[in-house]
Design a protein around this motif. Structure first.
Motif, PDB file in Angstrom:
ATOM      1  N   GLU A   3       8.255  40.814   3.440  1.00  0.00           N
ATOM      2  CA  GLU A   3       6.998  41.495   3.088  1.00  0.00           C
ATOM      3  C   GLU A   3       5.800  40.755   3.681  1.00  0.00           C
ATOM      4  O   GLU A   3       4.847  41.369   4.157  1.00  0.00           O
ATOM      5  CB  GLU A   3       6.855  41.589   1.566  1.00  0.00           C
ATOM      6  CG  GLU A   3       7.759  42.631   0.913  1.00  0.00           C
ATOM      7  CD  GLU A   3       9.205  42.189   0.794  1.00  0.00           C
ATOM      8  OE1 GLU A   3       9.501  41.006   1.073  1.00  0.00           O
ATOM      9  OE2 GLU A   3      10.052  43.023   0.425  1.00  0.00           O
TER      10      GLU A   3
ATOM     11  N   ALA B  68       3.340  43.665  -0.015  1.00  0.00           N
ATOM     12  CA  ALA B  68       3.657  45.096   0.007  1.00  0.00           C
ATOM     13  C   ALA B  68       2.795  45.827  -1.014  1.00  0.00           C
ATOM     14  O   ALA B  68       2.250  46.903  -0.731  1.00  0.00           O
ATOM     15  CB  ALA B  68       5.141  45.322  -0.281  1.00  0.00           C
ATOM     16  N   VAL B  69       2.644  45.247  -2.205  1.00  0.00           N
ATOM     17  CA  VAL B  69       1.798  45.863  -3.231  1.00  0.00           C
ATOM     18  C   VAL B  69       0.359  45.938  -2.719  1.00  0.00           C
ATOM     19  O   VAL B  69      -0.317  46.968  -2.843  1.00  0.00           O
ATOM     20  CB  VAL B  69       1.878  45.071  -4.560  1.00  0.00           C
ATOM     21  CG1 VAL B  69       0.932  45.665  -5.595  1.00  0.00           C
ATOM     22  CG2 VAL B  69       3.307  45.061  -5.100  1.00  0.00           C
TER      23      VAL B  69
ATOM     24  N   THR C 124      -0.599  46.039   0.362  1.00  0.00           N
ATOM     25  CA  THR C 124      -0.639  47.064   1.415  1.00  0.00           C
ATOM     26  C   THR C 124      -0.883  48.439   0.814  1.00  0.00           C
ATOM     27  O   THR C 124      -1.759  49.185   1.260  1.00  0.00           O
ATOM     28  CB  THR C 124       0.690  47.070   2.205  1.00  0.00           C
ATOM     29  OG1 THR C 124       0.833  45.818   2.875  1.00  0.00           O
ATOM     30  CG2 THR C 124       0.731  48.189   3.229  1.00  0.00           C
ATOM     31  N   GLY C 125      -0.101  48.764  -0.213  1.00  0.00           N
ATOM     32  CA  GLY C 125      -0.237  50.076  -0.851  1.00  0.00           C
ATOM     33  C   GLY C 125      -1.611  50.259  -1.462  1.00  0.00           C
ATOM     34  O   GLY C 125      -2.263  51.295  -1.267  1.00  0.00           O
ATOM     35  N   LEU C 126      -2.062  49.251  -2.178  1.00  0.00           N
ATOM     36  CA  LEU C 126      -3.369  49.355  -2.847  1.00  0.00           C
ATOM     37  C   LEU C 126      -4.498  49.489  -1.827  1.00  0.00           C
ATOM     38  O   LEU C 126      -5.365  50.359  -1.945  1.00  0.00           O
ATOM     39  CB  LEU C 126      -3.585  48.118  -3.737  1.00  0.00           C
ATOM     40  CG  LEU C 126      -4.945  48.013  -4.412  1.00  0.00           C
ATOM     41  CD1 LEU C 126      -5.224  49.209  -5.315  1.00  0.00           C
ATOM     42  CD2 LEU C 126      -5.042  46.725  -5.218  1.00  0.00           C
TER      43      LEU C 126
ATOM     44  N   GLU D  88       9.096  48.076   5.625  1.00  0.00           N
ATOM     45  CA  GLU D  88      10.125  47.294   6.322  1.00  0.00           C
ATOM     46  C   GLU D  88      11.445  47.344   5.568  1.00  0.00           C
ATOM     47  O   GLU D  88      12.470  46.874   6.063  1.00  0.00           O
ATOM     48  CB  GLU D  88       9.667  45.841   6.530  1.00  0.00           C
ATOM     49  CG  GLU D  88       9.292  45.095   5.255  1.00  0.00           C
ATOM     50  CD  GLU D  88       7.819  45.265   4.888  1.00  0.00           C
ATOM     51  OE1 GLU D  88       7.226  46.284   5.269  1.00  0.00           O
ATOM     52  OE2 GLU D  88       7.266  44.374   4.214  1.00  0.00           O
TER      53      GLU D  88
ATOM     54  N   ASN E 273       7.258  48.924  -3.494  1.00  0.00           N
ATOM     55  CA  ASN E 273       6.143  48.081  -3.934  1.00  0.00           C
ATOM     56  C   ASN E 273       4.808  48.540  -3.349  1.00  0.00           C
ATOM     57  O   ASN E 273       3.758  48.359  -3.972  1.00  0.00           O
ATOM     58  CB  ASN E 273       6.431  46.616  -3.627  1.00  0.00           C
ATOM     59  CG  ASN E 273       7.398  46.034  -4.644  1.00  0.00           C
ATOM     60  OD1 ASN E 273       7.044  45.901  -5.814  1.00  0.00           O
ATOM     61  ND2 ASN E 273       8.620  45.745  -4.238  1.00  0.00           N
ATOM     62  N   MET E 274       4.852  49.150  -2.188  1.00  0.00           N
ATOM     63  CA  MET E 274       3.634  49.778  -1.659  1.00  0.00           C
ATOM     64  C   MET E 274       3.213  50.915  -2.582  1.00  0.00           C
ATOM     65  O   MET E 274       2.024  51.110  -2.855  1.00  0.00           O
ATOM     66  CB  MET E 274       3.885  50.301  -0.242  1.00  0.00           C
ATOM     67  CG  MET E 274       4.013  49.193   0.787  1.00  0.00           C
ATOM     68  SD  MET E 274       4.540  49.866   2.374  1.00  0.00           S
ATOM     69  CE  MET E 274       4.865  48.346   3.267  1.00  0.00           C
TER      70      MET E 274
ATOM     71  N   HIS F  22       5.821  41.240   7.632  1.00  0.00           N
ATOM     72  CA  HIS F  22       5.544  42.613   8.075  1.00  0.00           C
ATOM     73  C   HIS F  22       4.113  43.045   7.753  1.00  0.00           C
ATOM     74  O   HIS F  22       3.502  43.785   8.534  1.00  0.00           O
ATOM     75  CB  HIS F  22       6.574  43.580   7.500  1.00  0.00           C
ATOM     76  CG  HIS F  22       7.867  43.526   8.245  1.00  0.00           C
ATOM     77  ND1 HIS F  22       8.072  44.220   9.413  1.00  0.00           N
ATOM     78  CD2 HIS F  22       8.999  42.827   8.016  1.00  0.00           C
ATOM     79  CE1 HIS F  22       9.300  43.956   9.866  1.00  0.00           C
ATOM     80  NE2 HIS F  22       9.880  43.110   9.041  1.00  0.00           N
ATOM     81  N   ALA F  23       3.587  42.604   6.621  1.00  0.00           N
ATOM     82  CA  ALA F  23       2.185  42.940   6.307  1.00  0.00           C
ATOM     83  C   ALA F  23       1.273  42.284   7.343  1.00  0.00           C
ATOM     84  O   ALA F  23       0.338  42.908   7.855  1.00  0.00           O
ATOM     85  CB  ALA F  23       1.829  42.480   4.905  1.00  0.00           C
TER      86      ALA F  23
ATOM     87  N   ARG G  44       6.822  40.261  -3.438  1.00  0.00           N
ATOM     88  CA  ARG G  44       6.395  41.559  -2.894  1.00  0.00           C
ATOM     89  C   ARG G  44       4.884  41.748  -2.873  1.00  0.00           C
ATOM     90  O   ARG G  44       4.406  42.873  -2.678  1.00  0.00           O
ATOM     91  CB  ARG G  44       7.035  42.712  -3.676  1.00  0.00           C
ATOM     92  CG  ARG G  44       8.472  42.511  -4.073  1.00  0.00           C
ATOM     93  CD  ARG G  44       9.400  42.299  -2.892  1.00  0.00           C
ATOM     94  NE  ARG G  44      10.738  41.962  -3.375  1.00  0.00           N
ATOM     95  CZ  ARG G  44      11.597  41.222  -2.708  1.00  0.00           C
ATOM     96  NH1 ARG G  44      11.287  40.716  -1.533  1.00  0.00           N
ATOM     97  NH2 ARG G  44      12.773  40.962  -3.221  1.00  0.00           N
TER      98      ARG G  44
ATOM     99  N   ALA H 234       2.771  41.280  -8.935  1.00  0.00           N
ATOM    100  CA  ALA H 234       3.775  41.932  -8.082  1.00  0.00           C
ATOM    101  C   ALA H 234       5.153  41.395  -8.433  1.00  0.00           C
ATOM    102  O   ALA H 234       5.275  40.277  -8.935  1.00  0.00           O
ATOM    103  CB  ALA H 234       3.470  41.633  -6.618  1.00  0.00           C
TER     104      ALA H 234
ATOM    105  N   PHE I 173      -0.236  59.306  -0.870  1.00  0.00           N
ATOM    106  CA  PHE I 173       0.357  58.062  -0.370  1.00  0.00           C
ATOM    107  C   PHE I 173       1.872  58.205  -0.429  1.00  0.00           C
ATOM    108  O   PHE I 173       2.443  58.557  -1.460  1.00  0.00           O
ATOM    109  CB  PHE I 173      -0.074  56.851  -1.208  1.00  0.00           C
ATOM    110  CG  PHE I 173       0.425  55.545  -0.618  1.00  0.00           C
ATOM    111  CD1 PHE I 173      -0.375  54.814   0.252  1.00  0.00           C
ATOM    112  CD2 PHE I 173       1.701  55.080  -0.899  1.00  0.00           C
ATOM    113  CE1 PHE I 173       0.101  53.643   0.826  1.00  0.00           C
ATOM    114  CE2 PHE I 173       2.187  53.914  -0.320  1.00  0.00           C
ATOM    115  CZ  PHE I 173       1.374  53.183   0.530  1.00  0.00           C
TER     116      PHE I 173
ATOM    117  N   GLY J  57       1.555  49.553  -5.580  1.00  0.00           N
ATOM    118  CA  GLY J  57       0.154  49.210  -5.291  1.00  0.00           C
ATOM    119  C   GLY J  57      -0.726  50.446  -5.169  1.00  0.00           C
ATOM    120  O   GLY J  57      -1.828  50.493  -5.715  1.00  0.00           O
TER     121      GLY J  57
END
Lengths: 248, 363
Positions: free
Chosen positions: A104, A74-75, A77-79, B55, B62-63, A107-108, A71, A67, B24, B66
């Motif tokens: 990040e 956040a990465v 979270t997306g995955l 946020e 970055n989400m 908040h995650a 971050r 990442a 997404f 991912g």
């Protein structure tokens, strides 16, 4: 003769590039053993932060992405949201998680993302060569605090486990270390619990591992352990801060 | 399927993305693009997709890094100053070869600028969208219909190249309402198949017998990174041949050739049409991809009739001008018609510049 111990299959045999006395290698071994024992290494992805942990990228056998600095959560979270079947963990140092990635990280955790965070806290920037970290102890010298951390100028060390413990969503927060065999076992148990929480969709788990950095502390590995036990543990006491894993 | 709907640009783009298989979306509020995250917040749950309000712009991109790394068609959007914050994440996606689509509804700049439409991010969009010299295909819609079609196509391009694709809009495209025909909704099976195609490299977990998913924008060996950059360079070069999109109008007889994209192009085009009705021979080049830039279109200008090429953009200082000059190669003088700060170009601005050229007698 029966083999009673062998290297985890999740380490591919490539050389670990960590310094003598560094605990990153131990933690990656423990993570690997847990993944293997739980039989989830083929569905696991590591999201590495930036820093010394990047040295592990060629060493582990499971899926991995790096990442941007700070971050990782956040990465992850997306995955995890896009692919909930994947077991996702972030592996981050103190600069990554507590300084540049503070937003990040918090908040995650606050969203209760169903991920596992392994946080390596050695109170210093390793890869870049010993600069002051958000977790550097008061009085501790760093290349960017040559006179030692001065609260008047630099504030105080951040206690990430305690900060995250202020949030409602996280399910499991424990601070551990790898300074002796008993604590190595505790660390492994904490890592196992953090992954089990994710498999059972319980939410966010944080395992903070307080470690040493002999190279940048300017101490040999033996003396580093002494410093760790006498000073780091005083600032960052080991133990379970929250365990809601039984409550559901 | 050919039913016309009256939609706001941002909402139309979001719906086109969903129909293209985007499952997404992560974003952070900023004007003038809030219609996209708001629409996605309502729409993604209906199609089994994910919406996350990050946020920050940084977290959001970055989400998407991912999510895109799982092979899921993923998207973010922002405006100008917010895009700056996303630039690190976009650079990571470009380096790690993670497909993603993002939208920039440009507003005034530099800095926080204004919330009104501008084209002040041309350099950022086409030349340096982050560190490291990566490139992207940048689609610049001029109408809501085009924004819809380009969004739908952007996901295919991102998937094909495993590279970010940028929709470069502006505050007008984002907030104007126009009649549009939406593209076909991809079925759940199609969306799943599109994701499964990426299994080989996606970081979703692999058995010990398979090659692991390994996405790292960082390299320990300088030779490995150089080899990686050479491979990227090959990809970027292929776009010049295959992916240029452009509209060329009246180049064969034009005395003045206007060059404009996006919202400026709408105004420039209508100016051209009115002036041609009045007998003025005006032509136009409208880049629909500003990257790759349609440099070869400038070879099709008739330089026996062309007295001047007029670069029309909502940016001061001019930015596309440098690409225009590279295309013209000194075969004609290049002048500018510019507005900035969130002020739209008006037809009168363009007419004034054209008249100046025509009355000045040219070369």
């Amino acid at each position: 003769m029966e083999a009673v111990y062998s290297r985890t299959k999740t380490l591919n045999g490539n050389l670990l590039g960590f310094c003598p006395g560094c605990m990153h290698g131990t933690v990656f071994k423990l993570i690997g053993e847990v993944l293997e024992e739980m039989n989830i290494d083929s569905s696991t992805t590591a999201i590495l932060g930036i820093g010394c942990c990047g040295l592990a990228q060629e060493v582990v056998s499971y899926d991995l992405a790096t990442a941007p600095h700070g971050r990782a959560c956040a990465v992850a979270t997306g995955l995890k949201r896009a692919n909930p079947d994947t077991i996702v963990f972030t592996y981050q140092g103190d600069g990554d998680l507590a300084s540049i990635g503070l937003a990040e990280t918090i908040h995650a955790a606050n969203r209760g993302e169903n991920i596992t965070t392994i946080f390596i806290n050695n109170g210093i920037y390793g890869m870049t060569g010993g600069q002051m970290a958000p977790t550097t102890l008061v009085g501790m010298k760093a290349t960017t605090a040559p006179g030692g951390r001065d609260p008047g100028q630099h504030g105080y060390p951040l206690h990430m486990a305690e900060i995250i413990d202020q949030l409602i969503a996280p399910v499991y927060i424990e601070r551990v270390s790898c300074n002796n065999p008993a604590n190595v076992r505790r660390t492994k148990n904490a890592i196992r619990k953090a992954f089990r929480n994710q498999i059972e969709c319980r939410g966010y788990s944080l395992v903070e591992v307080v470690t040493s950095c002999p190279t940048n502390w300017g101490l040999n590995p033996g003396k580093s352990l002494g410093f760790l036990e006498e000073n780091m543990f005083k600032e960052f006491p080991l133990g379970v801060l929250r365990d809601n894993t039984e409550v559901k | 399927m050919s039913k016309k709907l009256f939609l706001k640009g941002g909402e139309a783009i979001a719906e086109a993305a969903v129909r293209a298989g985007c499952r997404f979306y992560a974003g952070y509020p900023i004007t003038p693009q809030n219609e996209i995250p708001e629409y996605m917040a309502r729409r993604q749950p209906q199609v089994g997709g994910v919406f996350v309000q990050g946020e920050s712009e940084i977290a959001s991109v970055n989400m998407v890094y991912g999510a895109g790394a799982s092979g899921t068609r993923s998207m973010t959007s922002s405006s100008s100053v917010g895009i700056s914050l996303k630039s690190e994440g976009i650079s990571y996606c470009a380096s790690a070869r993670v497909p993603m689509v993002y939208v920039n509804m440009q507003r005034g700049g530099p800095g926080v600028g204004t919330i009104q439409a501008s084209q002040q991010d041309y350099f950022q969009a086409t030349k340096a969208s982050g560190n490291g010299g990566f490139r992207m295909i940048v689609l610049a819609p001029s109408t809501v219909q085009e924004a819809v079609d380009m969004t739908y196509q952007a996901f295919d391009l991102a998937d094909r190249d495993r590279n970010p694709v940028l929709i470069l809009g502006d505050g007008v495209i984002g907030t104007i309402m126009e009649p549009v025909v939406l593209p076909e909704m991809k079925s759940d099976e199609e969306v799943a198949a599109l994701k499964a195609k990426h299994h080989g490299w996606a970081i979703v977990g692999h058995s010990r017998e398979e090659k692991r998913g390994f996405l790292t924008p960082g390299f320990w060996s300088t030779d490995s990174l150089e080899a990686h950059c050479l491979e990227l360079e090959k990809l970027y070069s292929s776009w010049e041949e295959n992916d240029v999109q452009v509209e060329e109008l009246y180049l064969e007889d034009a005395e003045v050739v206007l060059v404009a994209y996006g919202t400026s192009a709408r105004i420039a085009k209508s100016t051209m049409e009115i002036m041609r009705d009045e007998g003025c021979r005006i032509g136009m080049i409208r880049p629909k991809t500003v990257s790759p830039f349609p440099a070869r279109s400038f070879d099709r200008i008739n330089y026996d009739t062309c007295r001047c090429v007029l670069d029309v953009e909502m940016s001061i200082p001019a930015q596309m001008l440098y690409d225009v000059r590279l295309g013209v190669k000194d075969r004609a003088p290049v002048e500018c018609c510019l507005r900035s700060g969130g002020n739209l170009i008006e037809r009168e601005d363009v007419v004034k510049e054209i008249k100046k050229i025509l009355e000045g007698g040219g070369r």
